[in-house]
Design a protein around this motif. Sequence first.
Motif, PDB file in Angstrom:
ATOM      1  N   GLY A  86     -38.052  49.571 -11.456  1.00  0.00           N
ATOM      2  CA  GLY A  86     -39.003  48.632 -12.003  1.00  0.00           C
ATOM      3  C   GLY A  86     -39.805  49.196 -13.164  1.00  0.00           C
ATOM      4  N   GLN A  87     -39.450  50.377 -13.635  1.00  0.00           N
ATOM      5  CA  GLN A  87     -40.160  50.927 -14.793  1.00  0.00           C
ATOM      6  C   GLN A  87     -39.755  50.207 -16.070  1.00  0.00           C
ATOM      7  OE1 GLN A  87     -39.269  55.101 -14.649  1.00  0.00           O
ATOM      8  NE2 GLN A  87     -40.545  55.465 -12.850  1.00  0.00           N
ATOM      9  N   MET A  88     -38.578  49.562 -16.033  1.00  0.00           N
ATOM     10  CA  MET A  88     -38.157  48.698 -17.139  1.00  0.00           C
ATOM     11  C   MET A  88     -37.842  47.342 -16.524  1.00  0.00           C
ATOM     12  SD  MET A  88     -35.713  51.091 -19.493  1.00  0.00           S
ATOM     13  CE  MET A  88     -34.860  49.932 -20.527  1.00  0.00           C
ATOM     14  N   SER A  89     -38.180  46.289 -17.229  1.00  0.00           N
ATOM     15  CA  SER A  89     -37.951  44.965 -16.663  1.00  0.00           C
ATOM     16  C   SER A  89     -36.545  44.490 -16.987  1.00  0.00           C
ATOM     17  CB  SER A  89     -38.967  43.984 -17.227  1.00  0.00           C
ATOM     18  OG  SER A  89     -38.513  42.669 -16.974  1.00  0.00           O
ATOM     19  N   LEU A  90     -35.916  43.840 -16.004  1.00  0.00           N
ATOM     20  CA  LEU A  90     -34.560  43.343 -16.238  1.00  0.00           C
ATOM     21  C   LEU A  90     -34.558  42.160 -17.204  1.00  0.00           C
ATOM     22  CD1 LEU A  90     -33.111  43.843 -12.694  1.00  0.00           C
ATOM     23  CD2 LEU A  90     -32.175  44.788 -14.790  1.00  0.00           C
ATOM     24  N   ASP A  91     -35.741  41.621 -17.504  1.00  0.00           N
ATOM     25  CA  ASP A  91     -35.804  40.567 -18.518  1.00  0.00           C
ATOM     26  C   ASP A  91     -35.470  41.131 -19.895  1.00  0.00           C
ATOM     27  OD1 ASP A  91     -36.624  39.007 -16.470  1.00  0.00           O
ATOM     28  OD2 ASP A  91     -38.767  39.205 -16.930  1.00  0.00           O
ATOM     29  N   ASP A  92     -35.644  42.452 -20.037  1.00  0.00           N
ATOM     30  CA  ASP A  92     -35.368  43.084 -21.333  1.00  0.00           C
ATOM     31  C   ASP A  92     -33.923  43.550 -21.454  1.00  0.00           C
ATOM     32  OD1 ASP A  92     -38.008  42.745 -21.851  1.00  0.00           O
ATOM     33  OD2 ASP A  92     -38.584  44.772 -21.226  1.00  0.00           O
ATOM     34  N   TYR A  93     -33.066  43.034 -20.574  1.00  0.00           N
ATOM     35  CA  TYR A  93     -31.710  43.569 -20.544  1.00  0.00           C
ATOM     36  C   TYR A  93     -30.995  43.401 -21.878  1.00  0.00           C
ATOM     37  CZ  TYR A  93     -27.569  45.346 -18.317  1.00  0.00           C
ATOM     38  OH  TYR A  93     -26.525  46.142 -17.977  1.00  0.00           O
ATOM     39  N   ASP A  94     -31.301  42.299 -22.585  1.00  0.00           N
ATOM     40  CA  ASP A  94     -30.622  42.070 -23.864  1.00  0.00           C
ATOM     41  C   ASP A  94     -30.961  43.142 -24.883  1.00  0.00           C
ATOM     42  OD1 ASP A  94     -29.037  39.984 -23.229  1.00  0.00           O
ATOM     43  OD2 ASP A  94     -30.583  38.473 -23.643  1.00  0.00           O
ATOM     44  N   SER A  95     -32.197  43.610 -24.862  1.00  0.00           N
ATOM     45  CA  SER A  95     -32.547  44.647 -25.830  1.00  0.00           C
ATOM     46  C   SER A  95     -31.886  45.970 -25.442  1.00  0.00           C
ATOM     47  CB  SER A  95     -34.062  44.797 -25.953  1.00  0.00           C
ATOM     48  OG  SER A  95     -34.586  45.438 -24.817  1.00  0.00           O
ATOM     49  N   PHE A  96     -31.696  46.180 -24.142  1.00  0.00           N
ATOM     50  CA  PHE A  96     -30.935  47.347 -23.683  1.00  0.00           C
ATOM     51  C   PHE A  96     -29.505  47.293 -24.219  1.00  0.00           C
ATOM     52  CE2 PHE A  96     -27.863  48.492 -20.238  1.00  0.00           C
ATOM     53  CZ  PHE A  96     -28.020  49.855 -20.257  1.00  0.00           C
ATOM     54  N   ARG A  97     -28.907  46.102 -24.104  1.00  0.00           N
ATOM     55  CA  ARG A  97     -27.535  45.953 -24.618  1.00  0.00           C
ATOM     56  C   ARG A  97     -27.490  46.147 -26.123  1.00  0.00           C
ATOM     57  NH1 ARG A  97     -24.991  41.365 -20.695  1.00  0.00           N
ATOM     58  NH2 ARG A  97     -26.948  40.304 -21.081  1.00  0.00           N
ATOM     59  N   GLN A  98     -28.513  45.633 -26.808  1.00  0.00           N
ATOM     60  CA  GLN A  98     -28.539  45.778 -28.257  1.00  0.00           C
ATOM     61  C   GLN A  98     -28.627  47.261 -28.638  1.00  0.00           C
ATOM     62  OE1 GLN A  98     -27.905  43.297 -30.372  1.00  0.00           O
ATOM     63  NE2 GLN A  98     -27.788  44.994 -31.840  1.00  0.00           N
ATOM     64  N   THR A  99     -29.456  48.001 -27.905  1.00  0.00           N
ATOM     65  CA  THR A  99     -29.564  49.436 -28.184  1.00  0.00           C
ATOM     66  C   THR A  99     -28.214  50.116 -27.998  1.00  0.00           C
ATOM     67  OG1 THR A  99     -31.782  49.296 -27.271  1.00  0.00           O
ATOM     68  CG2 THR A  99     -30.918  51.503 -27.682  1.00  0.00           C
ATOM     69  N   GLU A 142     -22.243  40.528 -15.405  1.00  0.00           N
ATOM     70  CA  GLU A 142     -22.069  40.849 -13.991  1.00  0.00           C
ATOM     71  C   GLU A 142     -22.812  42.139 -13.634  1.00  0.00           C
ATOM     72  OE1 GLU A 142     -19.644  40.122 -16.058  1.00  0.00           O
ATOM     73  OE2 GLU A 142     -18.519  38.432 -15.230  1.00  0.00           O
ATOM     74  N   TYR A 143     -22.904  43.036 -14.583  1.00  0.00           N
ATOM     75  CA  TYR A 143     -23.598  44.304 -14.342  1.00  0.00           C
ATOM     76  C   TYR A 143     -25.092  44.032 -14.177  1.00  0.00           C
ATOM     77  CZ  TYR A 143     -24.481  49.334 -14.937  1.00  0.00           C
ATOM     78  OH  TYR A 143     -24.839  50.649 -14.748  1.00  0.00           O
ATOM     79  N   LEU A 144     -25.591  43.125 -15.014  1.00  0.00           N
ATOM     80  CA  LEU A 144     -27.000  42.735 -14.911  1.00  0.00           C
ATOM     81  C   LEU A 144     -27.264  42.125 -13.534  1.00  0.00           C
ATOM     82  CD1 LEU A 144     -29.834  42.028 -16.005  1.00  0.00           C
ATOM     83  CD2 LEU A 144     -28.829  40.007 -17.058  1.00  0.00           C
ATOM     84  N   GLU A 145     -26.306  41.269 -13.102  1.00  0.00           N
ATOM     85  CA  GLU A 145     -26.432  40.623 -11.797  1.00  0.00           C
ATOM     86  C   GLU A 145     -26.497  41.669 -10.688  1.00  0.00           C
ATOM     87  OE1 GLU A 145     -23.758  37.331  -9.503  1.00  0.00           O
ATOM     88  OE2 GLU A 145     -23.257  37.779 -11.575  1.00  0.00           O
ATOM     89  N   TYR A 146     -25.635  42.678 -10.811  1.00  0.00           N
ATOM     90  CA  TYR A 146     -25.622  43.760  -9.818  1.00  0.00           C
ATOM     91  C   TYR A 146     -26.959  44.496  -9.814  1.00  0.00           C
ATOM     92  CZ  TYR A 146     -24.827  48.527  -8.161  1.00  0.00           C
ATOM     93  OH  TYR A 146     -24.963  49.741  -7.530  1.00  0.00           O
ATOM     94  N   LEU A 147     -27.482  44.787 -11.002  1.00  0.00           N
ATOM     95  CA  LEU A 147     -28.768  45.492 -11.069  1.00  0.00           C
ATOM     96  C   LEU A 147     -29.880  44.669 -10.434  1.00  0.00           C
ATOM     97  CD1 LEU A 147     -28.847  47.180 -14.597  1.00  0.00           C
ATOM     98  CD2 LEU A 147     -28.585  48.281 -12.387  1.00  0.00           C
TER      99      LEU A 147
END
Lengths: 313, 574
Positions: free
Chosen positions: B538-551, B293-298
């Motif tokens: 837009g300096q980071m792509s939301l497609d990379d959200y999973d790697s953000f979560r992994q970090t 849901e947080y990703l959706e909000y972003l």
Amino acid sequence: MKRAGDSAYKKSRAEIIKADFKRNKVLYFLFIPVLVYFIIFHYIPMAGVFMAFEDYNIKKGLFGSDLVGFAHFLKFFRSQYFIRVLRNTLLISFYGLLFSFPFPIIFALCLNEVRRKGFKKAVQTISYLPYFISVVVVVSILFDFTKSGGVLTNAATAFGWKGGALISSPKWFRTLFIGSNIWQHLGYSAIIYISALSGIDPELYDAAKIDGAGRWKQTLYITLPGIASTIVVLLILRMGSIMSVGYEKIILMYKPATYETADVISSYVYRVGLIQANYSYSTAINLFNSVVNFIVLAVANKLGKKISGSGLW
Amino acid sequence: MKKKLLAILMTLVMTAGIFSGCGKSSETSGTGASAQGGTTALDETKTPAGAAKGFAGLPATDTVRGEVNQQKYPLTEEKVTLRLWAPIAESMGTLSDPNEGEFWQWYEELTNVHIEFILPPVGGTSDAFQLLFASDNMPDIVMAYADSCTYKRGEDAAIEDGYFVNICDHYDYCPNYVSWLNSNELTGKSAFTDMGNLYGFWGITKTMKDTVLTDRGLCIRQDFLDKVGMEVPRTYDEWTKVMRAFRDQLHIQAPFYTSSKGVDYGEFMAGFGTAPDFYQKDGKVCYGPLDDEYLEYLKFMRGWYEEGILDQDFATRQSWGVKADDDMQLNDKVGALIDYGSRLSDTYYIRGASNPDFYLVACEQPKKTLDSPDPTFRKPSTGEDSLAGTVWTVSADSKNVEIAMRWLDGFYARDIYLNSNYGIDSEKDVVWRLADDGDPYHRIGIYDFRYSNPDGLDSATVLGKYWTKNPPVKVEGAQIEQADDNKQAGYFLWTKYPASGYIPDRITQTTEEESELAGLYTDIETYVAECNVKFLLGQMSLDDYDSFRQTLKDMGIERCIELKQAALDRYNAR
């Protein structure tokens, strides 16, 4: 090393000091406040670095807290941000040195060539006025110029920049930080060179003119060598503070958007130490900072001695 | 040879010196510990054997919420001076000493206790608070904000280390306070630590209704809405429509204004079913940025940023807070923002806005559709436990512990908290009036006296001169009831959905947990703040959200959740 008859020399040196003390009693007396100042405010507090090796607890005090050895250092080295803050600190310092060090020299040389006294004085005064502006104000001006629609942002956009407000772009942080530093400190840093320039014997110039040297040759062979030792000493002094990027300005300027290039050791220490009152950890980080700093200074001094023959010690 | 010998000798002497130094200090700290052990033993004998500490150990009281004052005045025959450390320098208006205020003079006369205020510099409150522990000169009473002024090792340690009095040991000095703790189980439970200690006199909000009202929330310009002919939006789709209209028809620079972090405290985002950081769902601690849901909000906000609805400069705004820069707000550059209740309606016009039609109204927390489940998260200024976020502690070294405690306890009695919140008795019909409902204890501040003062004083100075800003019992209505209907309605609209997902401020970590949590979470907090902004810009792509979560997981977020969960479980079990 330099002389034979070591012991004889030693003995006489002690005697020299004694004699000197007798002769200049008043001067030594005048020196006491300085000595006391340094002992009280610079040497005694050094005991505080002990904190870096213990789990400091205010109640237990410096000598009662539990020792933890190098745990805080290891924690810092393992931290997610260790590489980043170290890199940022070094880069900001290095670029700062590279760009902001030559400017005052060039500026002083240019001023030196100006013949009309009134104009020279006016330029000098105007150029060092920014030095007296509080850094808080400088940063607010900077924000105004570099937000979206600000003068500098518009200028950059006209030249093809597409990233919006400069101040929120990590790519621009160093440029803005160092650029505004140069703007603010140019005139003030030039003063020492200007005074060194005025110490050069005018007869040398006259002689050079007779030998047929133009303005450029005069600058190259008389002016620059004349202030070379000043430049080297100032350079070494700057090297000594290479790791201590002023945290006040960083903290005023950085935002989460620019942490990537803006977060330095001192701002990290501020967040960890002052805001969270984690004294031991922040002392450890700062101690690490100082050690690196000391090494850089020693190396620079050695190089300076080799190249120009003058150093700090 | 001689030199060498001397060197060795010197080294020996020095090391001996160090060792003797160490020995000595450890010896003294040893005796200190045993002395402390002695006092705790004494305390144990003082309290009857088997008596429970904590909330269960509170003595019963006849009065409710300090309705009858149990203290006898004056507190002392001979005048006593107490030193009070209070971070209130920024809210004094033009007064130089709080003692210039009528309330303090009145209370001094009543109690025969003179207060010498120690005011830390504005902006340096937390630093100054930390320094109190390093000096040997702890003021008799320390007023602190519970969120920013905390003893690093925790409340229990502050008592154990001998800085502050454990209020549990002296219930007989503070009957009024005890009557408040007894009156509401949640308040009582929250006041104690997990160990059952009572750290100080907690500021308590006297609520108007059963729930605590929040004083901050989402606001929108009613005059702009009128111009584009739209209603106050209630769903995210409606919001987008309204914001587009502001942008296209009115050319507002920043239709939606947010903090420099790019997220709010749940006022706007909670409708997505997530929160900016830790929150609870059915008693389980969760961390917002890990949610889909947080990703959706972003993604939603990223869209707004690209469209030019979200303030294009949000990342550079100077303040970390939620309120807009004055320049933006006063010159019609903001369409909607998160702001305080006291600034609703035409307040900004009085403060210098250029547009005479300026009118700000409150909005409820938006939902996806009107049938969607209610938002559960919001960071209330005062939690459900009614603790107001302030705490008054009494120094264990004070020569006048009893007088200090009785002095503080007075603030919990009705005759005194009415005066400290509204102005003293003799100012009836000047500073305050009685409400029309016939209740002799229901006062209402006179709005015009405060905001268009006959002596020309600004509202902050009026407050300092006639009553006090954050007294131990803070009457909620004092802020709200004097305001116009629109302002009052705002508070209720913002509190429409209960903040059930909010983790109480009063959960406490143990000292070890705290240091582990701080070690992990400082970096995580920085990382999340940084990535939020980068995702939005837009300096980071939301497609990379999973790697953000992994970090986040690599950085130890799961351990942080465990630690928070442990503290929450202990809190619930109190």
